[in-house]
Design an enzyme around this catalytic site. Structure first.
Site, PDB file in Angstrom:
ATOM      1  CB  CYS A  85    -101.887 -56.594 -39.846  1.00 46.09           C
ATOM      2  SG  CYS A  85    -100.739 -57.277 -39.765  1.00 46.09           S
TER       3      CYS A  85
ATOM      4  CD  GLU B 164     -83.466 -64.586 -39.916  1.00 49.34           C
ATOM      5  OE1 GLU B 164     -84.335 -65.091 -40.437  1.00 49.34           O
ATOM      6  OE2 GLU B 164     -82.633 -65.139 -39.101  1.00 49.34           O
TER       7      GLU B 164
ATOM      8  CB  THR C 268     -81.986 -62.741 -53.943  1.00 47.64           C
ATOM      9  OG1 THR C 268     -82.358 -62.059 -54.762  1.00 47.64           O
ATOM     10  CG2 THR C 268     -79.827 -61.743 -53.375  1.00 47.64           C
ATOM     11  N   GLY C 269     -81.592 -65.023 -51.694  1.00 49.42           N
ATOM     12  CA  GLY C 269     -80.910 -66.097 -50.881  1.00 49.42           C
ATOM     13  C   GLY C 269     -79.736 -67.761 -51.560  1.00 49.42           C
TER      14      GLY C 269
ATOM     15  N   GLY D 231     -83.128 -61.621 -47.508  1.00 51.55           N
ATOM     16  CA  GLY D 231     -83.966 -61.195 -48.490  1.00 51.55           C
ATOM     17  C   GLY D 231     -84.791 -61.865 -48.616  1.00 51.55           C
ATOM     18  CB  SER D 232     -86.162 -62.672 -52.702  1.00 53.10           C
ATOM     19  OG  SER D 232     -85.426 -62.590 -53.123  1.00 53.10           O
ATOM     20  CB  THR D 233     -86.382 -67.477 -50.362  1.00 58.48           C
ATOM     21  OG1 THR D 233     -88.103 -67.651 -49.864  1.00 58.48           O
ATOM     22  CG2 THR D 233     -86.758 -69.235 -51.126  1.00 58.48           C
TER      23      THR D 233
HETATM   24  P1  NAD Z   1     -83.529 -59.084 -52.212  1.00 54.51           P
HETATM   25  O1  NAD Z   1     -83.170 -60.764 -51.941  1.00 54.51           O
HETATM   26  O2  NAD Z   1     -84.025 -58.712 -53.442  1.00 54.51           O
HETATM   27  O3  NAD Z   1     -82.417 -58.425 -51.755  1.00 54.51           O
HETATM   28  C1  NAD Z   1     -82.223 -58.216 -50.265  1.00 54.51           C
HETATM   29  C2  NAD Z   1     -80.195 -57.736 -50.402  1.00 54.51           C
HETATM   30  O4  NAD Z   1     -79.713 -58.890 -51.339  1.00 54.51           O
HETATM   31  C3  NAD Z   1     -80.401 -56.172 -51.326  1.00 54.51           C
HETATM   32  O5  NAD Z   1     -79.371 -55.365 -49.959  1.00 54.51           O
HETATM   33  C4  NAD Z   1     -79.444 -56.591 -52.261  1.00 54.51           C
HETATM   34  O6  NAD Z   1     -79.525 -55.273 -52.731  1.00 54.51           O
HETATM   35  C5  NAD Z   1     -78.835 -57.958 -52.116  1.00 54.51           C
HETATM   36  N1  NAD Z   1     -78.935 -58.654 -52.766  1.00 54.51           N
HETATM   37  C6  NAD Z   1     -79.906 -59.167 -54.406  1.00 54.51           C
HETATM   38  N2  NAD Z   1     -79.001 -59.579 -55.303  1.00 54.51           N
HETATM   39  C7  NAD Z   1     -78.360 -60.359 -54.577  1.00 54.51           C
HETATM   40  C8  NAD Z   1     -77.245 -61.309 -54.615  1.00 54.51           C
HETATM   41  N3  NAD Z   1     -76.904 -61.726 -56.163  1.00 54.51           N
HETATM   42  N4  NAD Z   1     -76.070 -61.190 -54.011  1.00 54.51           N
HETATM   43  C9  NAD Z   1     -76.201 -61.076 -53.074  1.00 54.51           C
HETATM   44  N5  NAD Z   1     -76.861 -59.393 -52.950  1.00 54.51           N
HETATM   45  C10 NAD Z   1     -77.974 -59.431 -53.574  1.00 54.51           C
HETATM   46  O7  NAD Z   1     -84.870 -59.047 -51.103  1.00 54.51           O
HETATM   47  P2  NAD Z   1     -85.713 -57.801 -50.938  1.00 54.51           P
HETATM   48  O8  NAD Z   1     -86.720 -57.490 -52.118  1.00 54.51           O
HETATM   49  O9  NAD Z   1     -84.542 -56.283 -49.962  1.00 54.51           O
HETATM   50  O10 NAD Z   1     -86.437 -58.171 -49.664  1.00 54.51           O
HETATM   51  C11 NAD Z   1     -87.911 -58.739 -49.682  1.00 54.51           C
HETATM   52  C12 NAD Z   1     -87.398 -60.075 -49.551  1.00 54.51           C
HETATM   53  O11 NAD Z   1     -86.731 -59.638 -48.018  1.00 54.51           O
HETATM   54  C13 NAD Z   1     -89.087 -60.096 -48.711  1.00 54.51           C
HETATM   55  O12 NAD Z   1     -88.838 -61.915 -50.115  1.00 54.51           O
HETATM   56  C14 NAD Z   1     -89.333 -61.247 -47.474  1.00 54.51           C
HETATM   57  O13 NAD Z   1     -89.763 -62.003 -47.569  1.00 54.51           O
HETATM   58  C15 NAD Z   1     -87.775 -61.040 -47.286  1.00 54.51           C
HETATM   59  N6  NAD Z   1     -87.436 -60.550 -45.460  1.00 54.51           N
HETATM   60  C16 NAD Z   1     -87.213 -61.778 -45.065  1.00 54.51           C
HETATM   61  C17 NAD Z   1     -87.503 -61.262 -43.503  1.00 54.51           C
HETATM   62  C18 NAD Z   1     -86.740 -62.612 -42.833  1.00 54.51           C
HETATM   63  O14 NAD Z   1     -86.398 -62.129 -41.556  1.00 54.51           O
HETATM   64  N7  NAD Z   1     -87.197 -63.766 -42.611  1.00 54.51           N
HETATM   65  C19 NAD Z   1     -87.057 -59.675 -43.111  1.00 54.51           C
HETATM   66  C20 NAD Z   1     -87.679 -58.959 -44.388  1.00 54.51           C
HETATM   67  C21 NAD Z   1     -87.771 -59.179 -45.567  1.00 54.51           C
END
Ligand code: NAD
Length: 480
Positions: free
Chosen positions: A283, A260, A242-243, A238-240
């Site tokens: 792209c 990731e 949230t990570g 997910g996003s940095t």
């Molecule tokens: P996000 O961080 O908003 O959400 C990702 C997941 O985390 C979702 O399932 C969400 O419900 C969950 N989540 C939200 N808040 C949380 C918390 N406090 N604790 C635990 N889980 C929580 O990300 P997104 O908008 O779904 O995805 C887009 C992001 O993911 C972009 O920044 C993209 O670059 C990144 N991404 C990275 C990779 C990689 O392999 N590095 C691959 C795909 C997407």
């Protein structure tokens, strides 16, 4: 081909599973009861999709208890038996691939060719990883002792999946977790829960109850998972932002984590390339495009020509090359970059305005040489609005490409492949591509440097990420 034998000894036909209705949570091999529901939205039409459960904390507790029981059984299966079950699951997914592909298009919005590629990769990632061996390593073996390093499962894994690759990123976590003897609770994104829930339902024919479970929740579920004392490892994509919250929360119980996260991938284009061919391949998934100044205008114009040929539309329609953004949150965020065009006085090479539409559609947009420190260069918009920048000195462009907190991917486009490799080795990114972008393999580790992540998934490193290391010192002499 539907499999005939399953890991739990039963023979359940996978063909009876409906992929169109009844989106349920699977807890302990059974459909979990649901009091409250919510639904996703088709991003191309904004029509509501089928209801999905909203998990409660009690659901999570039940899933964790079932997972712990299942772990005792599953972790004792031999690697070969686990692999056979995982391969049978892949084969079942393959037998339903077109339906999963269509489900993916409808929930995610991506066009059919991209959904085809993701579905095939989802299957290929399971089979690819199933064929990686993870043998014990003999560190020392002599007349006095044998020292062995072995890879043992960690326990209960919580898999948190984003909305951009809901199918591939789910199987990319399920397969290595199960192969290494862990059990897994999958939490799809609330924006794209459908493929993930059906994947787990499909898996029930191949694994004992509690080995693969699903929970579909709202924004409360992620934090519940990452703080639950019964979960031993979080595999998060997910996003940095949230990570960082995941890491913070997981640290309280010292859970293992693989993160990731986001990226800000640069592409560096050298002056010797075939401008038109490379412009066609580059792209708008790339985040910053650095073009050598001697071909800058020519390259920009070629890129504009190709981008203006994109067919934006509902991904389910034939001929569409680019779909909508997946959700309102992302749509609103990307809109702020369009608002900045006028405010910041950025020059637009194509696009620049968002036309009214039936869904979350964004006109593909190229910003012509914005300042290096502008938001569009520094941040990840995660939408089809991309800055073009020019360069003349190799060391300088390497420094600019690396001048970011992110380090997910990077690509170099150059006819001198030796030079491209030399530059590639200087880039601070988890994956570097020469004359391509976004090639991936289930056998190759994938992960980010810097704030793009911690650890890697896939390949043998990915498998090890789901393991504890145990070192055995086996003395050959008894103590007497
Ligand atoms: P996000 O961080 O908003 O959400 C990702 C997941 O985390 C979702 O399932 C969400 O419900 C969950 N989540 C939200 N808040 C949380 C918390 N406090 N604790 C635990 N889980 C929580 O990300 P997104 O908008 O779904 O995805 C887009 C992001 O993911 C972009 O920044 C993209 O670059 C990144 N991404 C990275 C990779 C990689 O392999 N590095 C691959 C795909 C997407």
């Amino acid at each position: 081909m539907a499999p005939t034998a399953t890991a739990n000894g039963s023979e359940k036909p996978v063909s009876s599973l409906s992929l169109k209705t009844n989106f349920v949570q699977i807890i302990d091999g059974k459909i979990g009861p649901t009091k409250e529901t919510r639904h996703g939205i088709n991003p191309a039409t904004l029509e509501p999709k089928a209801d999905v459960p909203i998990a409660t904390e009690k659901d999570l507790d039940l899933a964790v208890e079932a997972a712990k029981r299942a772990f005792k059984v599953w972790s004792k299966y031999s690697y070969e038996d686990r692999r056979d079950a995982v391969l049978a699951f892949a084969s079942a997914l393959d037998s339903r691939r077109t339906e999963f592909r269509d489900l993916l298009v409808a929930e995610q919005g991506k066009p059919i060719p991209q959904a085809d590629a993701e579905t095939d990769a989802a299957i290929g990632w399971i089979t690819g990883m199933a064929n990686i061996a993870l043998p014990e390593e003999i560190i020392e073996d002599n007349e006095n002792r044998t020292v062995v390093a072995r890879y043992t499962p960690i326990g209960v894994v919580g898999a948190i999946v984003p909305w951009n690759f809901p199918l591939l990123l789910a199987t990319g976590k399920i397969a290595p977790a199960l192969l290494t003897g862990n059990v897994i609770i999958v939490k799809p994104s609330p924006f794209t829960p459908y493929c993930g829930l059906k994947l787990v339902e499909l898996a029930q024919s191949f694994f004992p109850p509690g080995v693969v479970q699903s929970l579909s929740g709202d924004d409360r579920l992620g934090p519940w998972l990452t703080s639950h004392p019964g979960i031993d490892k979080i595999s998060f994509t997910g996003s940095t932002g949230t990570g960082k919250l995941v890491l913070q929360s997981a640290s309280k119980t010292l859970k293992r984590v693989t993160l990731e996260l986001g990226g800000n991938d640069p592409a560096i284009v050298f002056p010797d390339v075939d401008v038109d061919k490379v412009a066609e391949k580059i792209c708008l998934n790339l985040k910053r495009i650095y073009i050598h100044e001697s071909i800058y205008e020519e390259f920009r114009d070629a890129l504009v020509k190709h981008v203006e040929n994109y067919t934006l539309g509902d991904g389910s329609q034939q001929g569409v090359t680019h779909g909508p953004l997946q959700n309102s949150m992302q749509y609103e965020r990307v809109k702020t970059f369009f608002a900045d065009i006028e405010k910041q006085g950025w020059k637009v090479a194509t696009g620049g305005k968002i036309d009214p539409s039936s869904g979350y559609f964004i006109t593909p947009t190229i910003i012509d040489r914005p300042p290096e420190k502008s938001r569009i260069v520094v941040e990840e918009p995660f939408g089809p609005i991309v800055p073009l920048l020019s360069w003349k000195d190799e060391d300088d462009v390497i420094e600019r490409a690396n001048d970011t907190l992110m380090g997910l991917g990077a690509s170099i486009w150059c006819n001198d492949t030796k030079k491209a490799e030399r530059v590639g080795r200087e880039l601070q990114a988890g994956t570097v591509w020469v004359n391509t972008h976004f090639d991936l393999s289930p056998l190759a580790p994938f992960g980010g440097h810097k704030e793009s992540g911690i650890g890697t998934e896939w390949g043998i490193n990915g498998l090890k990420g789901f393991c504890n290391v145990q070192t055995l010192f086996l003395n050959k002499k008894i103590v007497s």
